[in-house]
Design an enzyme around this catalytic site. Structure first.
Site, PDB file in Angstrom:
ATOM      1  N   ASP A 337       0.844  -1.206   0.000  1.00  0.00           N
ATOM      2  CA  ASP A 337       0.000   0.000   0.000  1.00  0.00           C
ATOM      3  C   ASP A 337       0.881   1.258   0.000  1.00  0.00           C
ATOM      4  O   ASP A 337       0.861   2.046   0.936  1.00  0.00           O
ATOM      5  CB  ASP A 337      -0.917  -0.026   1.220  1.00  0.00           C
ATOM      6  CG  ASP A 337      -2.032   0.995   1.117  1.00  0.00           C
ATOM      7  OD1 ASP A 337      -2.217   1.572   0.031  1.00  0.00           O
ATOM      8  OD2 ASP A 337      -2.732   1.210   2.125  1.00  0.00           O
ATOM      9  N   LYS A 339       0.805   3.799  -2.214  1.00  0.00           N
ATOM     10  CA  LYS A 339       0.106   5.005  -2.665  1.00  0.00           C
ATOM     11  C   LYS A 339       1.030   5.895  -3.508  1.00  0.00           C
ATOM     12  O   LYS A 339       1.269   7.071  -3.205  1.00  0.00           O
ATOM     13  CB  LYS A 339      -0.475   5.783  -1.485  1.00  0.00           C
ATOM     14  CG  LYS A 339      -1.532   5.005  -0.695  1.00  0.00           C
ATOM     15  CD  LYS A 339      -2.125   5.855   0.424  1.00  0.00           C
ATOM     16  CE  LYS A 339      -3.260   5.119   1.128  1.00  0.00           C
ATOM     17  NZ  LYS A 339      -2.817   3.963   1.903  1.00  0.00           N
ATOM     18  N   ASP A 342       3.289  10.427  -8.715  1.00  0.00           N
ATOM     19  CA  ASP A 342       4.373  11.287  -9.193  1.00  0.00           C
ATOM     20  C   ASP A 342       4.376  11.282 -10.717  1.00  0.00           C
ATOM     21  O   ASP A 342       3.514  10.667 -11.350  1.00  0.00           O
ATOM     22  CB  ASP A 342       5.724  10.800  -8.648  1.00  0.00           C
ATOM     23  CG  ASP A 342       6.645  11.971  -8.295  1.00  0.00           C
ATOM     24  OD1 ASP A 342       6.795  12.858  -9.170  1.00  0.00           O
ATOM     25  OD2 ASP A 342       7.196  11.989  -7.187  1.00  0.00           O
ATOM     26  N   THR A 346       9.647   9.355 -12.465  1.00  0.00           N
ATOM     27  CA  THR A 346       9.892   9.166 -11.034  1.00  0.00           C
ATOM     28  C   THR A 346       9.123   7.963 -10.508  1.00  0.00           C
ATOM     29  O   THR A 346       9.644   7.175  -9.704  1.00  0.00           O
ATOM     30  CB  THR A 346       9.486  10.429 -10.254  1.00  0.00           C
ATOM     31  OG1 THR A 346      10.214  11.547 -10.769  1.00  0.00           O
ATOM     32  CG2 THR A 346       9.782  10.278  -8.777  1.00  0.00           C
ATOM     33  N   GLN A 457     -13.551   5.986   9.632  1.00  0.00           N
ATOM     34  CA  GLN A 457     -14.963   5.621   9.761  1.00  0.00           C
ATOM     35  C   GLN A 457     -15.150   4.179   9.281  1.00  0.00           C
ATOM     36  O   GLN A 457     -14.571   3.766   8.281  1.00  0.00           O
ATOM     37  CB  GLN A 457     -15.832   6.558   8.905  1.00  0.00           C
ATOM     38  CG  GLN A 457     -15.681   8.018   9.307  1.00  0.00           C
ATOM     39  CD  GLN A 457     -16.447   8.950   8.389  1.00  0.00           C
ATOM     40  OE1 GLN A 457     -17.496   9.468   8.739  1.00  0.00           O
ATOM     41  NE2 GLN A 457     -15.924   9.159   7.188  1.00  0.00           N
ATOM     42  N   TRP A 458     -15.973   3.425  10.013  1.00  0.00           N
ATOM     43  CA  TRP A 458     -16.225   2.034   9.677  1.00  0.00           C
ATOM     44  C   TRP A 458     -17.711   1.791   9.452  1.00  0.00           C
ATOM     45  O   TRP A 458     -18.560   2.431  10.067  1.00  0.00           O
ATOM     46  CB  TRP A 458     -15.746   1.109  10.801  1.00  0.00           C
ATOM     47  CG  TRP A 458     -14.259   1.057  10.958  1.00  0.00           C
ATOM     48  CD1 TRP A 458     -13.331   0.812  10.005  1.00  0.00           C
ATOM     49  CD2 TRP A 458     -13.517   1.265  12.172  1.00  0.00           C
ATOM     50  NE1 TRP A 458     -12.055   0.832  10.524  1.00  0.00           N
ATOM     51  CE2 TRP A 458     -12.138   1.107  11.855  1.00  0.00           C
ATOM     52  CE3 TRP A 458     -13.865   1.557  13.493  1.00  0.00           C
ATOM     53  CZ2 TRP A 458     -11.131   1.227  12.804  1.00  0.00           C
ATOM     54  CZ3 TRP A 458     -12.859   1.669  14.434  1.00  0.00           C
ATOM     55  CH2 TRP A 458     -11.504   1.516  14.095  1.00  0.00           C
TER      56      TRP A 458
END
Length: 505
Positions: A337, A339, A342, A346, A457-458
């Site tokens: 993960d 994320k 760019d 890069t 939040q779930w």
């Protein structure tokens, strides 16, 4: 009853079953006395133009046709989709988007001005195209269309239609070297209408006689109308809670596997079915040994394990090799993960350095745009020496105050739908794409709590899967921070799979 007159999708398939149900609900099947285009008087009129006003019906029919096309494409690749005017054009346009294939439109008559072309769109002589039609009767008008396409140098061997009226179209097309693939034929329509109590034996006999259909016996099929509505419209008859009020039945995992082109998606659809799990465990420990210990326990329960490599204190090549070994032993996907976000150059350097050798899939923000994302990831994913074989685009976040607005989400969706050979799916809160080969992964689920007080939040597993139509749930602290993570793994695996199974055939 006679043999089917063309290639036909079994009505037990959930997409087709729902198409028939929705067509009945929206008045596509009309009973009375109607004069057809051929001059015949018919007791039934199937008005597919009624579908245009109902997006849910259009989606279900196009997804089912897309599955038909995908099955044929394995042996007979094609370049473009041809829409026959006028009623078939909306379907052809949607299918063009679903398949990322160019759309060609053939005119009924050449323009008297401008280019005066009969065929609109970009194409070259020698290319293979498929034709999409709504209704086929004798096949005469299709023969004219195919003759026009071939005269311009295009190859046509397959036609896909929503309805074959069983009145000679299939045989007439065979004579010119074209195979007809139909989503429905008249026999199956009449069987369905009879099964749900909308057609009597007398009506069946009148229709067969009036249209000179090639069968005399009405087959019985077991379809419960109430069951169909309960699963697709939320008209529950067993007192289920309001959480299921927007439940929608989907294609099976095996059907979606056939639609997928991203290697990770294809693998996931298969392993999810084999292991009966749609749970991704998110392990956010900083201690690498602690992560591997939990992975050993989690392996049999999950389809994926998510890690944040940049938070692991003792990350090393040896550590990633041990993780890969566990993934191969227990058949799950390694999800880094990271994320990424760019410019293309890069991005490529970051991915090669940080994930390409050991992760199966990584997360990427859509903000850099399609060109940067594709230029960075396509060469890496196609390289047989790398483990990385797909990306997940972040479309929505579960944290309060997220800035992922509708414009960003829609832009991300378009990137994914146009590049399904590298995009596995989305990180999202709800289903955002009708492309059957893309997976919707969702964080922010819990069986016990609704918030952590820090912006996270779930919501329930059932809501995330059944109402919001996600495929894979990502669960972290609700398992990892408990005293008995093995017990929680069983709870979440069973809850998630039960919810997904409830909306699949």
């Amino acid at each position: 009853s006679s043999q089917m007159s063309s290639s036909f999708v079994d009505p037990s398939a959930v997409g087709l079953r729902n198409a028939l149900r929705l067509m009945t609900k929206y008045g596509v099947f009309k009973m009375g006395e109607f004069t057809l285009k051929s001059g015949q008087i018919s007791p039934i009129y199937i008005d597919l133009r009624e579908s245009f006003g109902h997006p849910d019906l259009m989606r279900v029919m196009c997804e089912s046709i897309q599955e038909l096309i995908a099955n044929v494409e394995k042996e007979k690749p094609y370049v473009s989709i041809v829409g026959v005017p006028y009623a078939a054009l909306p379907y052809a346009s949607i299918l063009s988007q679903y398949t990322s294939k160019p759309l060609l439109i053939i005119r009924k008559e050449a323009k008297a001005y401008g280019t005066k072309k009969l065929i609109e769109g970009a194409y070259e002589a020698g290319q293979t195209v498929i034709v999409v039609e709504d209704v086929v009767t004798s096949g005469q008008s299709l023969t004219e269309v195919i003759t026009t396409l071939r005269a311009d140098g295009l190859k046509v061997e397959d036609v896909f239609c929503l309805l074959d009226r069983d009145q000679g179209g299939q045989k007439n097309l065979e004579k010119i070297g074209v195979k007809l693939h139909s989503l429905l034929n008249m026999e199956k329509v009449l069987e369905f209408l009879s099964a749900v109590g909308k057609l009597s034996i007398d009506d069946f006999n009148k229709i067969v006689t009036a249209l000179t259909l090639p069968y005399t016996e009405l087959k019985k099929i077991d379809i419960k109308w109430e069951m169909e509505e309960a699963h697709t419209n939320g008209h529950h008859t067993n007192g289920e809670d309001k959480e299921n009020s927007k439940v929608s039945v989907r294609l099976s995992l095996s059907s979606r596997q056939k639609l997928a082109t991203c290697p990770v998606s294809k693998r996931l659809f298969t392993l999810m079915e084999e292991k009966s799990t749609n749970l991704c465990l998110a392990i956010d420990y900083e201690d690498g040994e602690k992560i591997l210990d939990l992975v050993k326990k989690a392996g049999p329960f999950v389809c994926a394990v998510k890690v944040h490599a940049d938070t692991i204190g003792d990350l090393s090549e040896e550590w990633t090799k041990r993780l890969v070994k566990l993934a191969d032993e227990h058949n799950f996907v390694i999800f880094e993960d990271r994320k990424f976000a760019d410019t293309g150059n890069t991005l490529a350097m970051q991915v090669k350095r940080n994930a390409a050798s050991w992760a199966d899939v990584v997360t990427v923000y859509g903000i850099a745009g399609e060109k940067s994302i594709v230029s960075a990831f396509a060469p890496i994913i196609s390289d047989p020496s790398t483990r990385l074989k797909g990306i997940l685009l972040i479309a929505q976040l579960s944290c309060e105050g997220s800035l992922c607005d509708v414009n960003y989400t829609n832009g991300t969706r378009r990137i994914a739908e146009g590049n399904q050979e590298i995009v596995c799916g989305f990180i999202t809160q709800e289903k955002i794409s009708d492309a059957g080969g893309l997976l919707h992964w969702t964080p922010g689920v819990s069986l016990d709590e609704t918030t952590d007080g820090k912006g996270q939040q779930w919501r329930s597993v059932r809501r995330a899967i059944m109402e919001q139509q996600n495929d894979i749930v990502i669960v972290g602290r609700a398992i990892c921070n408990k005293a008995t993570p093995a017990t929680e793994l069983t709870r979440y695996r069973d809850a998630a799979w039960e919810a997904l199974s409830a909306v699949m055939p």
